[in-house]
Design a protein around this motif. Structure first.
Motif, PDB file in Angstrom:
ATOM      1  N   LYS A 230       6.689 -10.019  12.272  1.00 32.83           N
ATOM      2  CA  LYS A 230       6.833  -8.670  11.116  1.00 32.83           C
ATOM      3  C   LYS A 230       5.073  -8.397  10.798  1.00 32.83           C
ATOM      4  O   LYS A 230       4.538  -7.489  10.465  1.00 32.83           O
ATOM      5  CB  LYS A 230       7.273  -9.818  10.153  1.00 32.83           C
TER       6      LYS A 230
ATOM      7  N   ARG B 151       4.198  -6.070  13.028  1.00 33.82           N
ATOM      8  CA  ARG B 151       4.768  -4.306  12.959  1.00 33.82           C
ATOM      9  C   ARG B 151       3.819  -4.094  11.562  1.00 33.82           C
ATOM     10  O   ARG B 151       3.670  -2.978  11.625  1.00 33.82           O
ATOM     11  CB  ARG B 151       6.012  -4.349  12.023  1.00 33.82           C
TER      12      ARG B 151
ATOM     13  N   GLY C  39       4.902  -3.873   4.376  1.00 32.71           N
ATOM     14  CA  GLY C  39       6.070  -4.163   5.066  1.00 32.71           C
ATOM     15  C   GLY C  39       7.522  -4.787   4.214  1.00 32.71           C
ATOM     16  O   GLY C  39       8.211  -4.772   5.189  1.00 32.71           O
TER      17      GLY C  39
END
Lengths: 455, 262
Positions: free
Chosen positions: A23, A26, A341
Motif C-alpha cells: 500500500k 501504491r 490511499g
C-alpha cells in the motif's frame, strides 16, 4: 508445538506487513511518473556515503553518534534475527553456534556491545525528546501522533533489548549448569556476567522460562515493529536507501524545467513550428495541487521523512517565526497520500470525479476527486514564506527535498489558480513588459553611460 | 586608474567586428538599484584596469526571469529567458560573468534546458582568476585596510551552487582580518530576499530575516560585511540601518573591496 505457533505467527506477521508495504508503494506511485535511471554510479555513491555511511548525520555530532549506535546495532542484530527464524522454524537452538564456532561468539558479543550502546543511546534520545525539550521536537506539528510515534519507536527498541539480554543471559546460566540443548557458545561480552548477575541461582525450569520469554519477546517485538513501520515515521530505515539513490544530482539551485510551457512560449515567439490542428487541452493544469500532480519521487521523500526536524530548525522563515516548516510540508504530503490511499481502498464511488460518475465502474487514482487537495494541508502563507534558500535541502540527512514540493505548489497557485501574493503582480508585469523586475523610466544602461561620462 | 574607462555594449563590439573575452551580465539590480549600480561600476572599473575585453548587452539585456520562476510564474520566466537566449546566441556569446548569484544560477543551470549553453561565472570566481593570473595588481595600503571583515554567503552562490571557498580566498588577498559568523558556508543563513521575497511583504512572523542575519554579523564585531549579491547588499544594509550601526559598519560587495585595493 512451538514450531507450529512460530510458523503461523511468522507468516501472519510477514503477510500482513507485506500487504501494508504494498500500500505504501501504491501511495508513492500515486505521484506522476518520472524517469530517474541516469548516473547509476553517482547514485550508488550517494547510497553508500549518505544512507549507509550516514555522512550528513554528522553535521550534528551528538545525535549522530547516538544514532550510529542504534543503527549499527540494528544492522548486526540481523544475524541474530536470521538465527531466530531458523531456530523457530526447525526447532533448533542457536543454529549458527556450531558451524561458526569462535566467530559466533565474536558476532554475538559484538551485537551485545552495540546493544548496550544502543540502550544508552535510546535512553538519551527519550530524555532529549521528553525532558530536555530540544526545540525541533517541540513544534506544532510534533504533537499528537508524531510525538507518540517518536517515543513508541524508542520504547520498542528498549523492549527489544530486554528480550535480547534475557535470552542471552539466561542461556549463559543454563550453559554453565550443563542444561540439555543449551550447548556451549563461548563467552558473550555482556551476558556472560549480566546473566549470572541477574538470573544466577534460579532453577533450571525458571531459567528456561526466562530464556524462552526473551526469545519470544525479541521476535514478537520485531514482528510488531515490522507491522508498525508502515504507519510510522520510522519507515526511513528502509526508504532512506531508495530516497538517497533517486535524489537530485543537479546543483541545488536548479529548478526543474517545464517543457510544456517552454514549447508553448516558443511557439508564441515563432521559435518552433506548431501544428495548428493539434488538439488543445481545454483546461491545462500546471504545477502541483495534490499528490497525483507531484512526481513519485516527491512522495517517496514524504514517506522517507523521519521527522527529525533538522530542515525546520535551519529554515530562515521558521526561525523568524513564520508559519513555514519544511518538515510539516513533508508530513502533510505523506498524510494526504495516506488519506487518498485509504479512500481508494474503500472503493467508494462517491470519490469519483463528478463528471466521470456516469461512466466510471471502479474508483482509480485517475478518476479520484474527494474535493480536497494538498492546499487543505499546506496553506498559502506557508508557501509564500519560503526564500528558496535550500537550507532545508542541505540539512536533510537522507536527501529529502521539501523545496521541490513548495515550488511546484507555488506554480499551481500562480499558473493554474492565477492567485498568489498581490505584491508579485507588478513584478510579473514589469518583467513581461519592460524586461526588468522594477518598472522604471530609465534605460537599462543609463548607469554605464553616467559612469563613463563622469570620467 | 590609468586606462580609459569604457563600458562597451555587445552591439558596439559586433559593429566593430570584435568578440569580447567575456559578457558582463549586469542584472536588474546592477542596472537600476542605486546601491547595486555602484557594484556594477566597481566591477567594470576592475575589468578595465585588468585589461579584460568585455561588453554588456545594455538595452538588449532583460531580467533572467529568476524571481518570476521562483514565485511560480513559469510563463513570464520562459518569455524573458527565451528572449535572452535568442540575444545571447545571436551574439555567439560563450562566456558570461554575473555580479548577481541569482542571474548566475539561472544562466548557468537553467538556460541549458532552454537552449542556452554558456560558460557562466560569478564575479567572485572571475575576480579570483584575474588575481591568480596576475591581471589584478593589489597595492599596499587601501581604503579598507585593517578593518575586520565578515563574509555573508549568499544562498545562490553557496548552497545552490556549492561555491564557498572562492569568495573567501578573494578576501584573503586583502589586508583584513576575516571572521566567520556562527552560521556559515553550508549552514549560512539567508538574508531573506530570495525566492521573490524581495518583491513582497514578509509573511507574519516574529522578526525579519535580515534582522536575524544582521544581528549575527554584528556579533562578530566586524566593521565590514562582505556580500556577493545585490539583494543581500540591500537586505544587510537595511539590517544595519535598522540597528543604527550604519556609522560604524559598512556593507560592501567583494568587487568594491578589491577595487579599494587597486
Amino acid at each position: 508445538m512451538q514450531q507450529i505457533i512460530f510458523a503461523i505467527v511468522t507468516f501472519a506477521a510477514f503477510g500482513f506487513a507485506a500487504k501494508q508495504f504494498l500500500k505504501i508503494r501504491r501511495n508513492i506511485l500515486l505521484g506522476k511518473d518520472k524517469d530517474i535511471s541516469d548516473n547509476a554510479g553517482e547514485r550508488w555513491k550517494n547510497v553508500l556515503l549518505i544512507a549507509f555511511g550516514q555522512k550528513k548525520m554528522f553535521k550534528r555530532w551528538i545525535p549522530a553518534v547516538l544514532h550510529l549506535f542504534i543503527y549499527v546495532a540494528f544492522l548486526f542484530t540481523q544475524i541474530e534475527l536470521i538465527e531466530i527464524l531458523v531456530d523457530g522454524f526447525f526447532g533448533t537452538h542457536r543454529f549458527f553456534a556450531e558451524p561458526l564456532g569462535a566467530l559466533y561468539t565474536v558476532a554475538i558479543s559484538s551485537i551485545e556491545l552495540l546493544s548496550v550502546g544502543a540502550f544508552f543511546a535510546t535512553l538519551i534520545f527519550l530524555i532529549r525528546r521528553n525532558l530536555l525539550a530540544i526545540p525541533r521536537f517541540q513544534m506544532d506539528e510534533m504533537t499528537g501522533f508524531p510525538k507518540f510515534d517518536g517515543n513508541m519507536i524508542l520504547v520498542l527498541e528498549i523492549i527489544l533489548l530486554i528480550g535480547v539480554f534475557s535470552m542471552n543471559g539466561a542461556d549463559k546460566v543454563l550453559q554453565s549448569m550443563g542444561a540439555e540443548h543449551y550447548h556451549m557458545t563461548g563467552n558473550f561480552a555482556v551476558s556472560s556476567w549480566l546473566g549470572p548477575a541477574l538470573f544466577g541461582g534460579m532453577s533450571e525450569s525458571a531459567l528456561i522460562g526466562v530464556e524462552r520469554f526473551g526469545w519470544w519477546l525479541h521476535i514478537m517485538t520485531v514482528f510488531a515493529f515490522l507491522n508498525y513501520l508502515p504507519i510510522s515515521k520510522h519507515l526511513h530505515i528502509m526508504l532512506a536507501f531508495p530516497n538517497t539513490y533517486f535524489a537530485k544530482l543537479q546543483p541545488k539551485g536548479e529548478m526543474e524545467n517545464m517543457p510544456e510551457i517552454m514549447n508553448e512560449v516558443k511557439s508564441m515567439m515563432g521559435l518552433i513550428e506548431t501544428d495548428p490542428d493539434a488538439p488543445m487541452d481545454d483546461l491545462p493544469e500546471f504545477g502541483s495541487n495534490d499528490v497525483m500532480s507531484l512526481d513519485w519521487k516527491n512522495v517517496l521523500g514524504a514517506y522517507t521523512c523521519t521527522e527529525c526536524g533538522r530542515c525546520t530548525s535551519v529554515c530562515p522563515a521558521n526561525i523568524t517565526g513564520k508559519k513555514l516548516s519544511p518538515r510539516k510540508v513533508m508530513m502533510d504530503v505523506r498524510d494526504r497520500a495516506t488519506e487518498i490511499g485509504k479512500k481508494l481502498d474503500s472503493g467508494d464511488m462517491q470519490w469519483v470525479k463528478e463528471e466521470l460518475k456516469a461512466e466510471a465502474t471502479t474508483l482509480t487514482k485517475e478518476n479520484f476527486d474527494d474535493g480536497k487537495s494538498l492546499f487543505d494541508y499546506i496553506s498559502n502563507e506557508e508557501l509564500h514564506a519560503c526564500t528558496t534558500c535550500n537550507a532545508c535541502v542541505e540539512a536533510c540527512p537522507v536527501l529529502i527535498n521539501p523545496l521541490g514540493i513548495i515550488l511546484k505548489m507555488r506554480r499551481y497557485e500562480i499558473l493554474t489558480l492565477s492567485a498568489g501574493p498581490g505584491d508579485w503582480v507588478p513584478m510579473f508585469t514589469s518583467i513581461e513588459n519592460s524586461g526588468s523586475v522594477w518598472q522604471l523610466p530609465d534605460a537599462r544602461d543609463k548607469w554605464a553611460e553616467e559612469a563613463t561620462s563622469k570620467n | 586608474m590609468s586606462k580609459e574607462y569604457k563600458i562597451p555594449t555587445m552591439a558596439e563590439m559586433a559593429a566593430a567586428e570584435k568578440t569580447p573575452e567575456v559578457l558582463f551580465w549586469v542584472g536588474c539590480a546592477g542596472s537600476f538599484d542605486s546601491r547595486a549600480q555602484k557594484v556594477s561600476v566597481a566591477f567594470t572599473k576592475i575589468l578595465n584596469e585588468a585589461g579584460v575585453e568585455f561588453a554588456i548587452l545594455g538595452k538588449e539585456e532583460s531580467c533572467t526571469g529568476d524571481p518570476a520562476r521562483r514565485a511560480g510564474n513559469e510563463f513570464v520566466f520562459q518569455m524573458v529567458a527565451l528572449q535572452n537566449i535568442e540575444t545571447l546566441n545571436l551574439y555567439k556569446v560563450n562566456k558570461i560573468v554575473a555580479t548577481c548569484p541569482h542571474c548566475f544560477n539561472v544562466l548557468k543551470n537553467e538556460y541549458p534546458a532552454l537552449g542556452g549553453n554558456y560558460e557562466v561565472m560569478h564575479h567572485t570566481q572571475f575576480l579570483q582568476s584575474l588575481i591568480n593570473e596576475g591581471r589584478i595588481k593589489l597595492k599596499d595600503g587601501g581604503a579598507f585596510d585593517g578593518k575586520k571583515i565578515t563574509y555573508h554567503d549568499s544562498c545562490y552562490l553557496g548552497r545552490a551552487n556549492g561555491v564557498y571557498e572562492v569568495p573567501r580566498s578573494v578576501l584573503q588577498n586583502l589586508d583584513n582580518e576575516l571572521v566567520e559568523m556562527q552560521r556559515t558556508k553550508t549552514n549560512g543563513l539567508c538574508c531573506g530576499a530570495g525566492g521573490a521575497q524581495m518583491f513582497k511583504e514578509n509573511e507574519p512572523g516574529k522578526k525579519r530575516i535580515n534582522t536575524e542575519r544582521t544581528e549575527e554579523a554584528l556579533e562578530t564585531g566586524a566593521e565590514i560585511i562582505a556580500v556577493n549579491c545585490p539583494f543581500c547588499l540591500t537586505m544587510m544594509s537595511d539590517g544595519v540601518k535598522a540597528k543604527e550601526k550604519q556609522e560604524s559598519v559598512m556593507v560592501y560587495d567583494l568587487a568594491e573591496l578589491i577595487l579599494g585595493k587597486m
